[in-house]
Scaffold this active site. Structure first.
Site, PDB file in Angstrom:
ATOM      1  N   ASN A 164      28.226 -52.576 -20.991  1.00  0.00           N
ATOM      2  CA  ASN A 164      29.258 -51.732 -20.364  1.00  0.00           C
ATOM      3  C   ASN A 164      29.120 -50.287 -20.824  1.00  0.00           C
ATOM      4  OD1 ASN A 164      31.301 -53.146 -18.561  1.00  0.00           O
ATOM      5  ND2 ASN A 164      31.143 -54.598 -20.247  1.00  0.00           N
ATOM      6  N   LEU A 220      40.937 -55.310 -33.364  1.00  0.00           N
ATOM      7  CA  LEU A 220      42.206 -54.727 -32.922  1.00  0.00           C
ATOM      8  C   LEU A 220      42.194 -53.230 -33.214  1.00  0.00           C
ATOM      9  CD1 LEU A 220      45.031 -57.162 -34.110  1.00  0.00           C
ATOM     10  CD2 LEU A 220      44.339 -56.646 -31.756  1.00  0.00           C
ATOM     11  N   VAL A 221      42.700 -52.446 -32.291  1.00  0.00           N
ATOM     12  CA  VAL A 221      42.842 -51.004 -32.542  1.00  0.00           C
ATOM     13  C   VAL A 221      44.150 -50.813 -33.308  1.00  0.00           C
ATOM     14  CG1 VAL A 221      43.109 -48.745 -31.444  1.00  0.00           C
ATOM     15  CG2 VAL A 221      41.561 -50.444 -30.441  1.00  0.00           C
ATOM     16  N   HIS A 268      38.294 -56.471 -19.732  1.00  0.00           N
ATOM     17  CA  HIS A 268      38.429 -57.883 -20.110  1.00  0.00           C
ATOM     18  C   HIS A 268      37.723 -58.729 -19.049  1.00  0.00           C
ATOM     19  CE1 HIS A 268      40.219 -61.239 -22.215  1.00  0.00           C
ATOM     20  NE2 HIS A 268      40.440 -61.777 -21.034  1.00  0.00           N
ATOM     21  N   GLU A 280      31.844 -55.984 -13.935  1.00  0.00           N
ATOM     22  CA  GLU A 280      32.345 -55.070 -14.984  1.00  0.00           C
ATOM     23  C   GLU A 280      31.638 -53.725 -14.918  1.00  0.00           C
ATOM     24  OE1 GLU A 280      32.756 -56.616 -18.988  1.00  0.00           O
ATOM     25  OE2 GLU A 280      32.752 -58.660 -18.253  1.00  0.00           O
TER      26      GLU A 280
END
Ligand code: GAR
Length: 201
Positions: free
Chosen positions: A14, A92-93, A109, A179
């Protein structure tokens, strides 16, 4: 012109589609840096190849969560980052970063959220769950990131069929192709002001 940071953990396909769309001028932005929690991720290699700063950023280098969070904010500030794109980022941010960049963090996602999102739903696990649930279709979703995991407002979503006999890997490949088309489109919409985060209660 907006400056993007792209956060990745793995292969970075991506990321590559974002780099290609920035290089061609389709997305009017620059990439300030690529960050990975994984020092040997292919994503960091891809960044270096395009002369984009490639940063290994991991909690192991900080004494605790507060220092880690502050260091991430400092990094974003030093590079004058406007928009953060999570592209296969499996960490996790930190909450302060999400608050500081409200409406400016995007995630991709590999399923049709709100289905097949949340804890444990990442990468190949998502596709395995879709097949186990005998779904007829899956897809990909780009959404704004909020403090609720995989739960922010959707920017772009596209379906793909789940074919009889599909393995998780075959489905992943079909979803990944989608994506690579929808992530640049979603970034373009945000950068050009055509999509913005709705006010949340
Ligand atoms: C992509 O399928 C992306 O949607 C997924 O990881 C893959 C990364 O591929 N992300 C998640 O599962 C996040 N919950 P890439 O490194 O080749 O871009």
């Amino acid at each position: 012109m907006a400056t993007l940071a792209v956060f990745c953990s793995g292969g970075g396909s991506n990321l590559q589609s974002i780099i290609d769309n920035v290089s061609s001028g389709r997305i009017p932005a620059r990439i300030g840096f690529v960050l990975s929690n994984n020092s040997v991720s292919r994503a960091l290699e891809r960044a270096r190849k395009h002369a984009i700063p490639a940063i290994h950023f991991s909690g192991i280098h900080y004494p605790g969560p507060a220092a880690y969070e502050q260091a991430m904010l400092k990094l974003l500030e030093e590079h004058a980052i406007d928009i953060i794109c999570l592209a296969g980022y499996m960490k996790l941010v930190p909450a302060q970063v999400i608050r500081r960049y409200q409406g400016k963090i995007l995630n991709i996602h590999p399923a049709l959220l709100p289905k097949f999102g949340g804890k444990g739903m990442y990468g190949i696990h998502v596709h395995a769950a879709v097949i186990a649930a005998k779904e007829k279709e899956s897809g990909a979703t780009v959404h704004f990131v909020t403090e609720q995991y995989d739960d922010g407002p959707v920017i772009v979503q596209q379906c793909v069929p789940v074919l009889p006999g599909d393995t998780a890997e075959q489905l992943a490949e079909r979803v990944l192709a989608v994506e690579h088309a929808i992530y640049p489109e979603a970034i373009l919409r945000v950068v050009s002001g055509k999509a913005s985060m709705p006010k949340l209660n």
